[in-house]
Design an enzyme around this catalytic site. Structure first.
Site, mmCIF file in Angstrom:
data_model
loop_
_atom_site.group_PDB
_atom_site.id
_atom_site.type_symbol
_atom_site.label_atom_id
_atom_site.label_comp_id
_atom_site.label_asym_id
_atom_site.label_seq_id
_atom_site.Cartn_x
_atom_site.Cartn_y
_atom_site.Cartn_z
ATOM 1 N N LEU A 176 11.066 1.091 7.202
ATOM 2 C CA LEU A 176 10.492 1.600 5.962
ATOM 3 C C LEU A 176 11.175 2.929 5.639
ATOM 4 O O LEU A 176 11.262 3.805 6.507
ATOM 5 C CB LEU A 176 8.987 1.825 6.126
ATOM 6 N N LYS A 184 6.513 -1.985 1.916
ATOM 7 C CA LYS A 184 5.336 -1.396 2.576
ATOM 8 C C LYS A 184 4.134 -2.329 2.411
ATOM 9 O O LYS A 184 3.256 -2.107 1.582
ATOM 10 C CB LYS A 184 5.059 0.006 2.006
ATOM 11 N N GLU A 203 12.189 2.313 14.298
ATOM 12 C CA GLU A 203 11.307 3.381 13.823
ATOM 13 C C GLU A 203 10.024 3.351 14.633
ATOM 14 O O GLU A 203 9.883 2.537 15.552
ATOM 15 C CB GLU A 203 10.999 3.205 12.328
ATOM 16 N N TYR A 232 0.834 -1.207 0.000
ATOM 17 C CA TYR A 232 0.000 0.000 0.000
ATOM 18 C C TYR A 232 0.858 1.242 0.000
ATOM 19 O O TYR A 232 2.086 1.187 0.198
ATOM 20 C CB TYR A 232 -0.948 -0.014 1.202
HETATM 21 C C1 LIG Z 1 6.415 1.712 9.648
HETATM 22 C C2 LIG Z 1 6.455 3.059 9.007
HETATM 23 N N1 LIG Z 1 7.596 3.768 9.036
HETATM 24 C C3 LIG Z 1 7.678 4.989 8.481
HETATM 25 C C4 LIG Z 1 6.582 5.574 7.866
HETATM 26 C C5 LIG Z 1 6.715 6.935 7.257
HETATM 27 O O1 LIG Z 1 6.682 6.852 5.859
HETATM 28 P P1 LIG Z 1 6.231 8.082 4.965
HETATM 29 O O2 LIG Z 1 7.148 9.219 5.307
HETATM 30 O O3 LIG Z 1 6.431 7.607 3.571
HETATM 31 O O4 LIG Z 1 4.803 8.360 5.297
HETATM 32 C C6 LIG Z 1 5.381 4.870 7.794
HETATM 33 C C7 LIG Z 1 4.216 5.451 7.138
HETATM 34 O O5 LIG Z 1 3.174 4.890 7.052
HETATM 35 C C8 LIG Z 1 5.322 3.575 8.377
HETATM 36 O O6 LIG Z 1 4.173 2.861 8.344
#
Ligand SMILES: Cc1ncc(COP(=O)(O)O)c(C=O)c1O
Length: 292
Positions: free
Chosen positions: A205, A148, A180, A33
């Site tokens: 991620l 993701k 994270e 997603y």
């Molecule tokens: C586990 C995780 N880490 C980091 C992020 C941050 O990613 P982004 O900056 O692309 O929203 C997300 C966003 O959904 C996430 O689910």
């Protein structure tokens, strides 16, 4: 705002939108997603989200439901149909519907779903003044967190634990290291002003907002180091903050109830927040009334 969803080629009222109960997204979380924001009717950092989606699909050998330009067209059409100015665009691709069997089905066609919901980004701008609380949770996820996927149960449990503790986010701890947040990337600011965030390896991620902030911070003269940091280092840091698409840069004022730095949003975090809001305005023309 009307609520129209896109499901496999059709734009339908959200309440009528449906996929098969044999869809592998439902059966196995065999799906990926993206979440992007539209501000002033324009998608922020959209190219970054499309690139990450393609990568996630390729890593799992899920076929692309359509090419990037067709995907872009569907997203824009959906935003227009929803008359959405400030909204979250959610996009999911599953391996498709097939008789339940763990191995890849031979002829499955990927399912593409997109939804749009209103989102007031100015809330985040105001939150910048007060900051947020974080609690830690044990890291329980699999070894490919760089993909993701919708397989988010450990993230769901961690976020719920944070909510129950009165915190905004849970930071995952593995072997003493903070990887994270449940849905955000984690950062600290050291006493000499160096920004530190976990490297974009298989353990986290690679957030699109994380990438944008690294670029902006470097251009602004900040030293950015992509290396793991421990809970002890976070507790001793001058400042800490989180980034994500829907929470551009929020200062962390406490971890597990203990204050970080002076226990308030620090000057570096505020400066980085201003850099991100500037970039948001540059790309979309959107500017919140107050920036904390
Ligand atoms: C586990 C995780 N880490 C980091 C992020 C941050 O990613 P982004 O900056 O692309 O929203 C997300 C966003 O959904 C996430 O689910």
């Amino acid at each position: 705002m009307p609520r129209i969803a896109y499901v496999d080629g059709a734009y339908v009222p959200l309440r009528e939108a449906a996929v098969s109960i044999e869809d592998r997204g439902l059966q196995f979380a065999d799906s990926v997603y993206e979440v992007a924001v539209a501000l002033n009717g324009r998608l922020f950092d959209w190219a970054g989200h499309l690139a990450r989606l393609r990568r996630s699909l390729a890593e799992l050998s899920i076929a692309e439901p359509m090419g990037p330009s067709a995907l872009d067209l569907v997203a824009r059409k959906l935003l227009a149909k929803n008359r959405a100015r400030e909204a979250i665009l959610y996009l999911q691709v599953t391996r498709g519907a097939a008789r339940r069997d763990h191995g890849f089905p031979p002829n499955a066609r990927p399912t593409l779903v997109m939804t749009v919901r209103p989102f007031d980004m100015s809330i985040r701008a105001r939150q910048q003044a007060t900051g947020i609380k974080v609690v830690t949770q044990p890291e329980q996820r699999w070894a490919r967190r760089d993909i993701k996927t919708t397989s988010l149960l450990p993230n769901v449990l961690a976020k719920q634990a944070a909510r129950q503790a009165g915190a905004f986010e849970a930071w995952m701890v593995e072997d003493g290291t903070i990887t994270e947040g449940a849905s955000t990337n984690a950062w600290i600011v050291e006493s000499d002003g160096t920004l530190v965030t976990h490297p974009a390896d298989h353990n986290i991620l690679a957030g699109v907002m994380r990438g944008t902030l690294i670029r902006l911070a470097c251009a602004d003269g900040f030293k950015v180091e992509e290396r793991a940091f421990s809970l002890q280092q976070a507790s001793a840091a001058a400042e800490a903050f989180i980034t994500s698409t829907t929470a551009p840069c929020l200062g962390v004022v406490s971890v597990n109830g203990r204050p970080v730095g002076k226990g308030a949003v620090g000057p570096v975090t505020l400066r980085l927040g201003r850099l991100l809001w500037g970039e948001i305005e540059r790309q979309t023309g959107y500017r919140p009334a107050t920036i904390g």
